[in-house]
Enzyme design. Structure first.
Site, short mmCIF file in Angstrom:
data_model
loop_
_atom_site.label_atom_id
_atom_site.label_comp_id
_atom_site.label_asym_id
_atom_site.label_seq_id
_atom_site.Cartn_x
_atom_site.Cartn_y
_atom_site.Cartn_z
CG ASN A 93 -1.71 1.20 1.42
OD1 ASN A 93 -2.58 1.50 0.62
ND2 ASN A 93 -1.42 1.94 2.47
CE1 TYR B 255 -0.54 8.37 -6.16
CE2 TYR B 255 -2.40 9.01 -7.55
CZ TYR B 255 -1.90 8.31 -6.47
OH TYR B 255 -2.73 7.56 -5.68
CE LYS C 215 -0.26 4.81 -6.25
NZ LYS C 215 0.03 3.77 -5.26
#
Length: 165
Positions: free
Chosen positions: A89, A156, A160
């Site tokens: 995570n 970012y 992802k």
């Protein structure tokens, strides 16, 4: 699902989704190891895990540093006898709200080292421990950012998407 006798490792478990996952595993009876860079917050998560009646451990680790990742898995196995579940995570946004033309190489490396390399290093060390423990599962958190585009977050979002890949 009863997870008594099982062990879960949560990277980025010092707050938010990682903390919630740690508590959820604890509620189901798993021993929980939380990793992160913020020791005070990690120890607070462990207290929440223990309030659920589960055993917990915080290991200070940066997922972008292979030695830290290897040590966190080793300490998990040493403390609880195995590893069955991992929730990778840990992640950072980097320069938020900044257009592509103003992004820096330093920001790119920082975000990709934690968000992408961190997942790879985590799985590299978690998989053998999980196999040795008789099997289990790994979940890599990509966030909604792995499925959409978003103005001002190019690095970012790219990181992802890489996690999903």
């Amino acid at each position: 699902m009863d997870l008594k006798g099982k062990v879960a490792l949560i990277t980025g478990g010092t707050g938010g989704i990682g903390r919630a996952a740690a508590v959820a595993f604890a509620r189901r009876g798993a021993a929980v190891v939380v990793t992160g860079r913020r020791e005070a917050e990690g120890n607070e998560t462990v207290k929440l895990v223990e309030r659920e009646g589960a055993r917990g451990l915080f290991v200070r680790a940066d997922t972008a540093v292979e030695a830290d990742v290897a040590r966190s898995v080793q300490e998990t196995v040493r403390a609880f006898g195995g590893l069955h579940y991992a929730f990778n995570n840990a992640g950072v946004e980097g320069l938020a709200g900044v257009p592509t033309t103003d992004q820096t190489i330093e920001n790119y490396r920082h975000v990709f080292d934690i968000n992408v390399l961190g997942v790879l290093l985590s799985m590299k060390h978690e998989i053998p421990a999980i196999v040795k423990s008789g099997g289990g599962a790994i979940v890599n958190n990509a966030s909604i950012g792995g499925t959409i585009g978003m103005p001002g977050f190019p690095v970012y979002i790219a990181s992802k998407h890489a996690v999903i890949g």
